[in-house]
Design an enzyme around this catalytic site. Structure first.
Site, PDB file in Angstrom:
ATOM      1  N   ASP A 112      -7.729  21.504  -1.526  1.00 38.00           N
ATOM      2  CA  ASP A 112      -6.911  20.878  -0.486  1.00 38.00           C
ATOM      3  C   ASP A 112      -7.683  20.597   0.786  1.00 38.00           C
ATOM      4  O   ASP A 112      -7.189  19.895   1.665  1.00 38.00           O
ATOM      5  CB  ASP A 112      -5.700  21.760  -0.151  1.00 38.00           C
ATOM      6  CG  ASP A 112      -4.430  21.169  -0.735  1.00 38.00           C
ATOM      7  OD1 ASP A 112      -4.534  20.125  -1.398  1.00 38.00           O
ATOM      8  OD2 ASP A 112      -3.349  21.735  -0.519  1.00 38.00           O
ATOM      9  N   ASP A 120      -2.740 -24.699  23.003  1.00 36.55           N
ATOM     10  CA  ASP A 120      -3.403 -24.384  21.744  1.00 36.55           C
ATOM     11  C   ASP A 120      -2.552 -23.469  20.852  1.00 36.55           C
ATOM     12  O   ASP A 120      -2.800 -23.334  19.662  1.00 36.55           O
ATOM     13  CB  ASP A 120      -4.757 -23.729  22.011  1.00 36.55           C
ATOM     14  CG  ASP A 120      -5.560 -23.625  20.731  1.00 36.55           C
ATOM     15  OD1 ASP A 120      -5.772 -24.683  20.107  1.00 36.55           O
ATOM     16  OD2 ASP A 120      -5.925 -22.515  20.341  1.00 36.55           O
ATOM     17  N   LEU A 168      -6.664 -26.633  14.985  1.00 31.24           N
ATOM     18  CA  LEU A 168      -7.513 -27.775  14.651  1.00 31.24           C
ATOM     19  C   LEU A 168      -7.941 -27.690  13.194  1.00 31.24           C
ATOM     20  O   LEU A 168      -7.953 -28.686  12.465  1.00 31.24           O
ATOM     21  CB  LEU A 168      -8.732 -27.775  15.577  1.00 31.24           C
ATOM     22  CG  LEU A 168      -9.744 -28.885  15.307  1.00 31.24           C
ATOM     23  CD1 LEU A 168      -9.121 -30.250  15.541  1.00 31.24           C
ATOM     24  CD2 LEU A 168     -10.957 -28.719  16.217  1.00 31.24           C
TER      25      LEU A 168
HETATM   26  S1  SF4 Z   1      -0.310  17.943  -4.330  1.00 38.93           S
HETATM   27 FE1  SF4 Z   1      -0.217  19.096  -2.413  1.00 38.93          FE
HETATM   28  S2  SF4 Z   1      -1.152  21.065  -2.901  1.00 38.93           S
HETATM   29 FE2  SF4 Z   1      -1.721  19.672  -4.517  1.00 38.93          FE
HETATM   30  S3  SF4 Z   1      -3.698  18.815  -3.885  1.00 38.93           S
HETATM   31 FE3  SF4 Z   1      -2.131  17.400  -3.160  1.00 38.93          FE
HETATM   32  S4  SF4 Z   1      -1.705  18.086  -1.109  1.00 38.93           S
HETATM   33 FE4  SF4 Z   1      -2.745  19.765  -2.106  1.00 38.93          FE
END
Ligand code: SF4
Length: 517
Positions: free
Chosen positions: A36, A277, A413
């Protein structure tokens, strides 16, 4: 389950990260699986921040699931406090951690950390990034700004600017622009938050006379709470566009009793769009999509300040669907509230606008459909965190909007030349539009047999393609390419409704007269 390739917003914990990263002394302990940490890149690469976001991930792995993941979380929180000694800590779970139900709130309460701790409840399967940011900011404000307001007998009015975050579309420069307006009016800035604020700053929020809700998606909930709890009025006009900036100044003036004249800058947009313009901009058909705030503001600028015709208006954040619906009613268009980019693509394809104003997704869609496009809202890529000063708000923001939106259009133009010299090698349809990629234009949708003698049986349903006579097709080619698709579709619809099997020049002109009524 929903099959998804592109998402307009990330999960809500990314919203929480945007608040923590925006602030100076807040640390976020996120119970999350290994991997993550990809979210760090949003800040270090897209926004090009020079340091890591203040986030500690527990990064549990599959083998940890058989053990005590709750202990893992507590160790991470304890280590994070010892290492960073933040003014306040956020704790929460990502989508996967939400499923293992370790309860970060309870765990951290049991640890009795020596700083305020805000436990976030972010339902990852129902809510998204903007909601997560708004909820996090609200919870921080509730926790840190709960004490009654000190004496507000300020010599001059003071305001808080609320809503700018990390990873916000042009937030850095919008704040400068809004500060400039407040300065011209003689209004002092108490706190800007969350961007650049400390926890002590959040505690000082109640000292201001009023709040400016700069980005409702982020600050609306907190502003409402401050209004209820500390009696602070809220300025709600979002100063995007020349007219909205003037309204914003008028709202500030009404609230403080200050003469607005000092802050009213003519800017360039009104004259630029009135200059001869810009005549060719009148009636350009524009499709607008983004977060509700930017989309609604863009529609006003498009119609009232540039003379465009708004043919589509939509947003992806359903929390603001009501505002978007009200705005769509002003322009007589059907509101499009969806987070499915395929639905947006369908709408663009059906409406065949001459300009798309949208997010990074619409940029891709418009590129595929070969329609000019400009970006007005997050989500955005790295090019929309520019080095140069580039606000969307205030009078300078209005100048930026004018340049950004007009630039992708075929110039007046050029438009004229393209029509005059449509057979020229350089200006022919195959040369493509202006600065769009110099590839051949995508072929026109299936041209049918060109001879009336070989007309097939008329199709039974209204959507079926008609047969075009050779003359009618040549006539169709005289229509500039950027509106030809629409002319073709209108004519075919007209013919289908009247059960005309072969489209002739007469049908083409009858359809033109019919739709021009
Ligand atoms: S689904 Fe949620 S927990 Fe899983 S990788 Fe994506 S952000 Fe992270």
């Amino acid at each position: 389950m929903q099959l998804t390739v592109w998402t307009y917003e990330g999960p809500p914990h990314v919203g929480a990260m945007r608040i923590a990263t925006a602030m100076e002394d807040v640390h976020y302990v996120l119970h999350a699986p290994q991997g993550d940490t990809y979210a760090d890149l949003l800040f270090t690469m897209i926004e090009r921040r020079g340091k890591r976001p203040p986030v500690t991930y527990t990064t549990f792995q599959a083998r940890d699931l058989g053990k005590d993941t709750a202990a893992l979380f507590q160790t991470a929180a304890r280590d994070a406090y010892a290492r960073f000694t933040p003014g306040a800590m956020l704790v929460g779970a990502s989508c996967t951690a939400e499923l293992i139900q370790d309860d970060p709130a309870g765990l951290v309460a049991a640890m009795d950390l020596p700083c305020p701790v805000v436990a976030l409840e972010l339902p990852s399967y129902q809510r998204k990034e903007n909601w997560g940011a708004a909820e996090t900011f609200y919870q921080l404000v509730r926790t840190l700004a709960a004490s009654p307001a000190p004496n507000r007998s300020n010599a001059r009015p003071t305001a808080n600017i609320l809503g700018p975050t990390a990873l916000g579309f042009r937030h850095r420069d919008d704040v400068i622009e809004v500060r400039r307006i407040l300065n011209a009016l003689g209004i002092a800035v108490n706190v800007v938050a969350p961007l650049g604020a400390t926890t002590a700053d959040i505690a000082r929020l109640p000292a201001a006379d009023f709040n400016i809700c700069l980005y409702p998606e982020i600050a609306d909930t907190a502003c409402r709470w401050l209004a209820r709890e500390h009696g602070q009025p809220v300025v709600t006009t979002v100063p995007i566009g020349h007219g909205a900036t003037r309204d914003f100044i008028a709202e500030l003036a009404a609230l403080t009793g200050i003469d607005p004249a000092g802050a009213c800058d003519p800017g360039h947009l009104p004259w630029w769009s009135r200059s001869v313009d810009s005549t060719y901009l009148t009636g350009k058909r524009v499709f607008i999509f983004g977060d509700a705030t930017h989309a609604i503001a863009a529609a006003r600028v498009a119609r009232d300040e540039l003379g465009f015709e708004v043919v589509g208006l939509g947003c992806y954040n359903r929390e603001f669907a009501r505002d978007l619906r009200a705005a769509a009613a002003l322009y007589g268009v059907t509101p499009l509230i969806t987070d499915d980019y395929l639905v947006v693509e369908e709408a663009i394809q059906a409406l065949q606008p001459e300009l798309v104003l949208g997010t990074q997704m619409e940029r891709h869609i418009a590129k595929r459909l070969r329609i000019p496009c400009a970006v007005i809202s997050a989500p955005v890529h790295v090019q929309d965190f520019p080095a140069r000063y580039s606000p969307q708000m205030g009078f300078e923001g209005a100048n930026v909007l004018f340049d950004t939106w007009v630039h992708p259009l075929v110039m007046g133009l050029e438009e004229h030349l393209l029509t005059m010299f449509r057979d020229d090698f350089e200006f022919s349809d195959m040369a493509g539009a202006s600065h769009l990629a110099p590839l051949p234009v995508a072929p026109e949708p299936a041209l049918q047999a060109v001879s009336p003698e070989v007309a097939p049986h008329p199709a039974p349903d209204a959507s079926a393609a008609r047969v075009w006579s050779a003359d009618a097709e040549r006539e169709l080619l005289k229509i500039p390419f950027f509106v030809r698709g629409k002319a073709r579709r209108n004519t075919e619809r007209f013919a289908a409704e009247r059960d005309v099997a072969t489209i002739t020049i007469d049908t083409l002109y009858d359809a033109k007269a019919h739709y021009a009524r």
